[in-house]
Design an enzyme around this catalytic site. Structure first.
Site, PDB file in Angstrom:
ATOM      1  N   TYR A  73      13.570  33.057 -18.290  1.00 10.75           N
ATOM      2  CA  TYR A  73      14.045  32.204 -19.379  1.00 10.75           C
ATOM      3  C   TYR A  73      14.645  32.983 -20.560  1.00 10.75           C
ATOM      4  O   TYR A  73      15.155  32.377 -21.495  1.00 10.75           O
ATOM      5  CB  TYR A  73      12.932  31.280 -19.881  1.00 10.75           C
ATOM      6  CG  TYR A  73      12.570  30.170 -18.904  1.00 10.75           C
ATOM      7  CD1 TYR A  73      13.282  29.988 -17.729  1.00 10.75           C
ATOM      8  CD2 TYR A  73      11.529  29.296 -19.170  1.00 10.75           C
ATOM      9  CE1 TYR A  73      12.949  28.980 -16.838  1.00 10.75           C
ATOM     10  CE2 TYR A  73      11.190  28.284 -18.286  1.00 10.75           C
ATOM     11  CZ  TYR A  73      11.903  28.130 -17.122  1.00 10.75           C
ATOM     12  OH  TYR A  73      11.567  27.123 -16.251  1.00 10.75           O
TER      13      TYR A  73
ATOM     14  N   LYS B 213       5.766  37.651  -7.440  1.00 16.50           N
ATOM     15  CA  LYS B 213       6.451  37.759  -6.145  1.00 16.50           C
ATOM     16  C   LYS B 213       6.815  39.233  -5.950  1.00 16.50           C
ATOM     17  O   LYS B 213       7.970  39.580  -5.698  1.00 16.50           O
ATOM     18  CB  LYS B 213       7.706  36.870  -6.115  1.00 16.50           C
ATOM     19  CG  LYS B 213       7.421  35.399  -5.856  1.00 16.50           C
ATOM     20  CD  LYS B 213       6.762  35.090  -4.519  1.00 16.50           C
ATOM     21  CE  LYS B 213       7.713  35.216  -3.348  1.00 16.50           C
ATOM     22  NZ  LYS B 213       7.056  34.818  -2.070  1.00 16.50           N
TER      23      LYS B 213
ATOM     24  N   ASP C 179       3.792  31.807  -4.232  1.00 13.74           N
ATOM     25  CA  ASP C 179       3.780  30.715  -3.249  1.00 13.74           C
ATOM     26  C   ASP C 179       2.344  30.435  -2.786  1.00 13.74           C
ATOM     27  O   ASP C 179       1.900  29.288  -2.711  1.00 13.74           O
ATOM     28  CB  ASP C 179       4.727  30.995  -2.066  1.00 13.74           C
ATOM     29  CG  ASP C 179       4.656  32.429  -1.551  1.00 13.74           C
ATOM     30  OD1 ASP C 179       3.889  33.230  -2.117  1.00 13.74           O
ATOM     31  OD2 ASP C 179       5.358  32.743  -0.575  1.00 13.74           O
TER      32      ASP C 179
ATOM     33  N   ASP D 208       5.845  28.169 -15.967  1.00 15.08           N
ATOM     34  CA  ASP D 208       6.332  26.819 -16.260  1.00 15.08           C
ATOM     35  C   ASP D 208       6.004  25.902 -15.084  1.00 15.08           C
ATOM     36  O   ASP D 208       5.447  24.815 -15.243  1.00 15.08           O
ATOM     37  CB  ASP D 208       7.844  26.886 -16.514  1.00 15.08           C
ATOM     38  CG  ASP D 208       8.416  25.563 -16.988  1.00 15.08           C
ATOM     39  OD1 ASP D 208       7.638  24.695 -17.417  1.00 15.08           O
ATOM     40  OD2 ASP D 208       9.656  25.408 -16.934  1.00 15.08           O
TER      41      ASP D 208
ATOM     42  N   ASP E 279       2.475  23.044 -14.453  1.00 20.25           N
ATOM     43  CA  ASP E 279       2.627  21.610 -14.161  1.00 20.25           C
ATOM     44  C   ASP E 279       1.871  21.241 -12.886  1.00 20.25           C
ATOM     45  O   ASP E 279       1.261  20.171 -12.792  1.00 20.25           O
ATOM     46  CB  ASP E 279       4.108  21.223 -13.997  1.00 20.25           C
ATOM     47  CG  ASP E 279       4.773  20.876 -15.328  1.00 20.25           C
ATOM     48  OD1 ASP E 279       4.325  21.402 -16.364  1.00 20.25           O
ATOM     49  OD2 ASP E 279       5.734  20.093 -15.342  1.00 20.25           O
TER      50      ASP E 279
HETATM   51  C1  IPM Z   1       7.502  23.602 -21.058  1.00 22.40           C
HETATM   52  C2  IPM Z   1       8.789  22.860 -20.945  1.00 22.40           C
HETATM   53  C3  IPM Z   1       9.917  23.679 -21.541  1.00 22.40           C
HETATM   54  C4  IPM Z   1      10.052  24.981 -20.791  1.00 22.40           C
HETATM   55  C5  IPM Z   1      11.248  22.973 -21.533  1.00 22.40           C
HETATM   56  C6  IPM Z   1      11.188  21.610 -22.141  1.00 22.40           C
HETATM   57  C7  IPM Z   1      12.300  23.830 -22.180  1.00 22.40           C
HETATM   58  O1  IPM Z   1       9.053  22.505 -19.630  1.00 22.40           O
HETATM   59  O2  IPM Z   1       7.074  23.878 -22.171  1.00 22.40           O
HETATM   60  O3  IPM Z   1       6.913  23.907 -20.032  1.00 22.40           O
HETATM   61  O4  IPM Z   1      10.766  25.043 -19.807  1.00 22.40           O
HETATM   62  O5  IPM Z   1       9.434  25.937 -21.161  1.00 22.40           O
HETATM   63 MN    MN Z   2       7.465  22.949 -18.278  1.00 20.51          MN
END
Ligand code: IPM
Ligand code: MN
Length: 361
Positions: A145, A199, A231, A255, A259
């Site tokens: 990123y 990885k 993975d 990221d 989730d």
């Molecule tokens: C997070 C979000 C952000 C990221 C987005 C909204 C830019 O998904 O905080 O995980 O990718 O870091």
């Molecule tokens: Mn995110």
């Protein structure tokens, strides 16, 4: 922090954000009022600033320099989710995202994401509260990123570069090991453990990450080291999360995996996070602004409320932070607040906030 006759006083910048952000932040402030009233030992002076996609549409920038300065001079910042899908930059990415400006602008290099199964939540795994209790430490200022806004290419090809620096990897690994020292270890065996997720079997950048993880880990002989390819880590998160304590990983991997972890504990609507650097920190839900349900009073406020709990812990009000975690757990346990299998509260956001605030009192 300043001390007054009425207790400790902190200045906290609040950014309500876009979509469901304002309703989540309002819900959280209601809970905070209850905490301050109950303890009577500290006060938060709130300093509201605009930021995100709506701000970008209005002013042509998503956060003003003054707001960034206000965050730098405050004790901490809490922000709601930001971003609106139709507010985009010329390169096609979202204009409202504050990830770059805040995470890099504040050098908040550790993105700390606790994944904890709370009581009374309909989670997809057959596990009980206490079985899932780990923290994803996501590197927050470099990795893939770092290419945010800098991708290069043309109509036929496009590239983003993943960059790791020694300094960047060292400091986030150190953060992870220090965090493990403060925790009670993994639920399965009580062992304090840091898992390196990478990885390194494929990419040199990740092999570099793992090498530095080991170098840093050498200084923490009391903490067990474990390694998972990313993975395989997705499988471990689902099949044996009880063995996880602290995980450290590159930005993009963190990221995605956070989730996934969020899904295992009932959805990312329940998951808070802290973006923490050596000087500044801000706290926010791990999810986005969900514009499709904005203004409908049906989003879960838990992610935002628990982000506030993390903020309190960070500024030194640990007791208040624990009180918030306990109140959320109790409201869920007693059924005063119910979360359905979509991660949304039964009734409304407001009703859920009231249930948490009542559990504090
Ligand atoms: C997070 C979000 C952000 C990221 C987005 C909204 C830019 O998904 O905080 O995980 O990718 O870091
Ligand atoms: Mn995110």
């Amino acid at each position: 922090m300043t001390s007054t006759k009425t207790g400790r006083a902190y200045r906290v910048v609040i950014i309500k954000g876009d979509g469901i952000g304002p309703e989540l932040v309002d819900a959280t402030l209601e809970v905070m009022d209850a905490v301050q009233r109950k303890l009577g030992t500290f006060t938060l002076a709130l300093d509201f600033h605009e930021g995100g996609a709506a701000a970008y549409r209005k002013y042509g920038y998503n956060l003003s320099k003054q707001s960034l300065e206000a965050i730098r001079s405050a004790d901490a910042c809490m922000k709601g989710p930001v971003g609106l899908p139709d507010v985009r930059l010329p390169d096609g990415t979202e204009a409202g995202s504050l990830g770059g400006v805040l995470r890099n602008g504040l050098d908040a290099y550790a993105n700390v994401r606790p994944i904890r199964l709370l009581p009374g939540v309909e989670a997809p795994l057959k596990l009980k509260p206490g079985d899932i209790d780990y923290v994803v430490v996501r590197e927050n200022t470099e990795g893939l990123y770092l290419s945010r806004g800098k991708g290069i290419g043309n109509e036929d090809a496009m590239a983003d570069t993943l960059l790791m620096t020694r300094k960047g990897v060292e400091r986030v690994c150190r953060y992870a090991f220090e965090l493990a020292r403060k925790r009670h270890g993994a639920p399965a065996d009580g062992k304090q453990r840091v898992t390196c997720v990478d990885k390194s079997n494929v990419l040199a950048s990740f092999a570099f990450f793992r090498r530095i993880f080991d170098e840093v880990g050498e200084h923490y002989p009391d903490i067990e080291r474990q390694y998972l390819y990313a993975d395989a880590a997705t499988q471990a998160l689902v099949m044996r999360p009880q063995r996880l304590d602290v995980l450290v990983m590159e930005n993009f991997l963190g990221d995605i995996l956070s989730d996934l972890g969020g899904a295992t504990v009932g959805g990312i609507g329940l998951c808070p996070s802290g973006n923490i650097g050596d000087k500044y920190a801000y706290f926010e839900p791990i999810h986005g602004s969900a514009p499709d349900i904005a203004g409908q009073d049906k989003a879960s406020p838990i992610s935002q409320v628990l982000s506030m709990a993390m903020l309190l812990d960070h500024i030194g009000e640990r007791r208040a932070g624990d009180m918030v975690w306990d109140a959320v757990s109790r409201a869920l346990e007693t059924g005063a607040m119910r979360i359905n299998n979509m991660g949304q509260p039964e009734g409304s956001t407001k009703k859920a906030a009231k249930a948490i605030a009542t559990a504090v009192a």
